[in-house]
Design a protein around this motif. Structure first.
Motif, PDB file in Angstrom:
ATOM      1  N   TRP A 259       2.291  -5.951  -8.764  1.00 32.37           N
ATOM      2  CA  TRP A 259       2.970  -6.202  -7.614  1.00 32.37           C
ATOM      3  C   TRP A 259       2.131  -6.002  -6.372  1.00 32.37           C
ATOM      4  O   TRP A 259       2.627  -6.626  -5.245  1.00 32.37           O
ATOM      5  CB  TRP A 259       4.497  -5.466  -7.595  1.00 32.37           C
ATOM      6  CG  TRP A 259       4.250  -4.074  -7.351  1.00 32.37           C
ATOM      7  CD1 TRP A 259       4.065  -3.004  -8.682  1.00 32.37           C
ATOM      8  CD2 TRP A 259       4.495  -3.510  -6.215  1.00 32.37           C
ATOM      9  NE1 TRP A 259       4.130  -1.861  -7.848  1.00 32.37           N
ATOM     10  CE2 TRP A 259       4.511  -2.027  -6.509  1.00 32.37           C
ATOM     11  CE3 TRP A 259       4.505  -3.972  -4.917  1.00 32.37           C
ATOM     12  CZ2 TRP A 259       4.548  -0.859  -5.614  1.00 32.37           C
ATOM     13  CZ3 TRP A 259       4.770  -3.029  -3.983  1.00 32.37           C
ATOM     14  CH2 TRP A 259       4.757  -1.477  -4.142  1.00 32.37           C
ATOM     15  N   ARG A 260       1.318  -4.972  -6.210  1.00 36.69           N
ATOM     16  CA  ARG A 260       0.726  -4.519  -5.156  1.00 36.69           C
ATOM     17  C   ARG A 260      -0.100  -5.744  -4.601  1.00 36.69           C
ATOM     18  O   ARG A 260      -0.077  -6.119  -3.384  1.00 36.69           O
ATOM     19  CB  ARG A 260      -0.056  -3.039  -5.092  1.00 36.69           C
ATOM     20  CG  ARG A 260       0.913  -2.086  -5.286  1.00 36.69           C
ATOM     21  CD  ARG A 260       0.082  -0.781  -5.760  1.00 36.69           C
ATOM     22  NE  ARG A 260       0.931   0.308  -5.667  1.00 36.69           N
ATOM     23  CZ  ARG A 260       1.734   1.128  -4.803  1.00 36.69           C
ATOM     24  NH1 ARG A 260       1.456   0.804  -3.410  1.00 36.69           N
ATOM     25  NH2 ARG A 260       2.281   2.230  -5.022  1.00 36.69           N
ATOM     26  N   PRO A 261      -1.261  -6.200  -5.237  1.00 34.36           N
ATOM     27  CA  PRO A 261      -2.080  -7.233  -4.790  1.00 34.36           C
ATOM     28  C   PRO A 261      -1.384  -8.354  -4.618  1.00 34.36           C
ATOM     29  O   PRO A 261      -1.602  -9.255  -3.573  1.00 34.36           O
ATOM     30  CB  PRO A 261      -3.100  -7.510  -5.986  1.00 34.36           C
ATOM     31  CG  PRO A 261      -2.925  -6.261  -6.915  1.00 34.36           C
ATOM     32  CD  PRO A 261      -1.611  -5.748  -7.004  1.00 34.36           C
ATOM     33  N   THR A 262      -0.035  -8.908  -5.394  1.00 33.49           N
ATOM     34  CA  THR A 262       0.664 -10.046  -5.040  1.00 33.49           C
ATOM     35  C   THR A 262       1.382  -9.788  -3.598  1.00 33.49           C
ATOM     36  O   THR A 262       1.241 -10.729  -2.626  1.00 33.49           O
ATOM     37  CB  THR A 262       1.813  -9.907  -5.944  1.00 33.49           C
ATOM     38  OG1 THR A 262       1.314 -10.237  -7.427  1.00 33.49           O
ATOM     39  CG2 THR A 262       2.537 -11.261  -5.626  1.00 33.49           C
ATOM     40  N   TYR A 263       1.857  -8.510  -3.319  1.00 36.39           N
ATOM     41  CA  TYR A 263       2.382  -8.376  -1.967  1.00 36.39           C
ATOM     42  C   TYR A 263       1.341  -8.583  -0.792  1.00 36.39           C
ATOM     43  O   TYR A 263       1.491  -9.310   0.101  1.00 36.39           O
ATOM     44  CB  TYR A 263       2.995  -7.102  -1.865  1.00 36.39           C
ATOM     45  CG  TYR A 263       4.497  -6.950  -1.888  1.00 36.39           C
ATOM     46  CD1 TYR A 263       5.322  -7.489  -2.955  1.00 36.39           C
ATOM     47  CD2 TYR A 263       5.203  -6.216  -0.802  1.00 36.39           C
ATOM     48  CE1 TYR A 263       6.599  -7.605  -2.865  1.00 36.39           C
ATOM     49  CE2 TYR A 263       6.479  -6.374  -0.725  1.00 36.39           C
ATOM     50  CZ  TYR A 263       7.249  -6.892  -1.873  1.00 36.39           C
ATOM     51  OH  TYR A 263       8.739  -6.929  -1.910  1.00 36.39           O
ATOM     52  N   ILE A 264       0.228  -8.067  -0.993  1.00 36.11           N
ATOM     53  CA  ILE A 264      -0.936  -8.023   0.037  1.00 36.11           C
ATOM     54  C   ILE A 264      -1.155  -9.518   0.259  1.00 36.11           C
ATOM     55  O   ILE A 264      -1.465 -10.089   1.297  1.00 36.11           O
ATOM     56  CB  ILE A 264      -1.994  -7.300  -0.427  1.00 36.11           C
ATOM     57  CG1 ILE A 264      -1.801  -5.633  -0.294  1.00 36.11           C
ATOM     58  CG2 ILE A 264      -3.148  -7.558   0.509  1.00 36.11           C
ATOM     59  CD1 ILE A 264      -2.710  -4.793  -0.740  1.00 36.11           C
TER      60      ILE A 264
ATOM     61  N   LEU B 266       0.880  -1.115   0.045  1.00 38.40           N
ATOM     62  CA  LEU B 266       0.017  -0.039  -0.009  1.00 38.40           C
ATOM     63  C   LEU B 266       0.718   1.209   0.030  1.00 38.40           C
ATOM     64  O   LEU B 266       0.322   2.375   0.105  1.00 38.40           O
ATOM     65  CB  LEU B 266      -0.933  -0.055   1.230  1.00 38.40           C
ATOM     66  CG  LEU B 266      -2.001  -1.099   1.118  1.00 38.40           C
ATOM     67  CD1 LEU B 266      -2.622  -1.132   2.722  1.00 38.40           C
ATOM     68  CD2 LEU B 266      -2.845  -1.033   0.347  1.00 38.40           C
ATOM     69  N   SER B 267       2.092   1.032  -0.004  1.00 37.01           N
ATOM     70  CA  SER B 267       2.949   2.164   0.190  1.00 37.01           C
ATOM     71  C   SER B 267       2.863   3.122  -1.220  1.00 37.01           C
ATOM     72  O   SER B 267       2.872   2.683  -2.339  1.00 37.01           O
ATOM     73  CB  SER B 267       4.506   1.789   0.354  1.00 37.01           C
ATOM     74  OG  SER B 267       4.924   0.981  -0.835  1.00 37.01           O
TER      75      SER B 267
END
Length: 417
Positions: A171-176, A102-103
């Motif tokens: 990459w964001r949904p993957t990280y979450i 979320l950064s």
């Protein structure tokens, strides 16, 4: 109230084996971030509009905090037991991945990884190495090696999964999603680690085949002995970092391309898994300090081979040899601490020496690049690595001679009828 210590009869038992398998799962879940970050780096760099150095900053922050976190989580585990530390680590992994996902900028992204290293990854490395060493006597070396190999297993499992997630979801949904999976998995497994390790009195330890721990390890003051082990950890990992961090760039400079370098690195890490298991078996037979001496000598041989050979096939062979020779060195420090220091200090002291090895990796990676910038070649960087390896070899050899002469530890017991 923390759980009571396990009965000493559970050492080397089926329960110890089940705990080891749970430990392996925790290491795989908790250590994925250090291998996931290089995969997501190009996407992060493009989105945040920073240079390669700026995009690499989160990795540096995470590794520094991982080293510091080994001390913190090791001390907490000694005082409160392993389970509360793992609960905190699960929250840190969940919060770190989600916070990074979320950064809004590279600084927030880096701070999320720093927190993940300090409390998340750190909780699932040094404290688990120390805990594993306390549950095993006859097969302590291979048990610690299995625990430590989870770090390399994480490097084999998570990058392709994350790359697939980036390609399909971003990459964001993957990280979450990764934070949810790893955090929940760690929290679930941590409930199986509530039992504290067996606490043996000196007489029972001797009867069980474990050498009595002297108040002066290696006939030195404890802090002096730890300072030497930490210096050895820095030295061996400065040498280790040269091929691990720079093999891709080295292959690019030689004209082989980054893809060939990446394959060499993958081969090196795969051989590192084998190395940790084999060195664990060796450690069970000859003890920790002798195993460190052997690993240091073999790592030096592999580094020397990089100097005369720079062809594609020879580099593949040398990379495989380097992985086979160096992979088992770091877990050996946990065995040495277990053999020569009081049990109640295991978490803190293993954390300290593991922190030293991480400092060595960070220093070695930077120092090799700095030498390359000065000389325009990696040849001097390899020579620098060989010099640091000789320092490690000298310290290991000197400590071994003190053990052999003083008659303490596993090596001395092996010579008695």
């Amino acid at each position: 109230m923390p759980a009571a210590h396990a009965d000493p009869s559970l050492i080397d038992s089926p329960q110890a084996l089940r705990r080891l398998l749970v430990t392996l799962g925790l290491v795989v879940l908790g250590n994925g971030s250090m291998y996931v970050l290089p995969v997501v780096l190009p996407a992060v760099q493009a989105e945040f509009g920073v240079g390669r150095a700026g995009a690499s900053l989160p990795y540096t922050l995470m590794m520094v905090c991982l080293g510091l976190g080994g001390l913190l989580t090791g001390k907490l585990a000694d005082r409160h037991g392993l389970a509360p530390v793992l609960w905190l680590g699960a929250l840190a992994v969940l919060g770190g991945f989600v916070g990074a996902g979320l950064s809004g900028g590279i600084l927030a992204f880096g701070l999320a990884h720093a927190a993940m290293g300090l409390l998340g990854s750190a909780a699932t490395f040094a404290p688990l190495l120390a805990d594993t060493a306390l549950w095993w006597n006859r097969r302590r070396g291979i048990a610690v090696a299995v625990c430590a190999s989870g770090n390399y297993v994480a490097g084999a499992i998570w990058p392709p999964i994350v790359q697939q997630g980036i390609d399909t979801l971003g990459w964001r949904p993957t990280y979450i999603a990764l934070g949810a999976v790893c955090g929940a998995g760690m929290f679930a497994l941590s409930w199986l680690m509530r039992q504290r390790p067996p606490a043996l009195p000196a007489s029972a330890a001797t009867a069980a085949g474990t050498p009595p721990v002297r108040t002066r390890p290696f006939d030195l003051a404890p802090n002096q002995a730890m300072a030497l082990l930490c210096l050895a950890g820095v030295a061996c990992c400065v040498a280790m970092a040269m091929p691990q961090v720079h093999i891709v760039a080295y292959c690019t400079d030689l004209g082989f391309g980054a893809a060939q370098g990446a394959r060499m690195l993958s081969l090196m890490l795969a051989c590192g898994i084998v190395s940790r298991l084999v060195f664990g078996l060796i450690c069970d037979r000859i003890g920790g300090i002798r195993t460190l001496l052997l690993g240091s000598a073999l790592q030096g041989v592999a580094l020397l081979l990089f100097l005369p050979f720079d062809g594609l096939v020879p580099l593949y062979v040398i990379s495989a040899l380097f992985g086979l020779f160096q992979g088992g060195i770091v877990p050996t420090y946990a065995i040495i601490v277990r053999e020569h220091f009081p049990l109640q200090e295991a978490g803190l002291r293993v954390g300290a020496v593991i922190m030293a090895t991480l400092v060595g990796m960070a220093l070695g990676g930077w120092l090799s690049g700095w030498i390359f910038d000065l000389t325009g070649s990696y040849r001097v960087a390899f020579v620098n690595g060989i010099g640091w390896n000789l320092l490690n070899l000298f310290i290991a050899g000197w400590l071994y001679l003190r053990v052999r002469g003083g008659g303490s530890g596993r090596e001395a017991l092996a010579s008695t009828p």
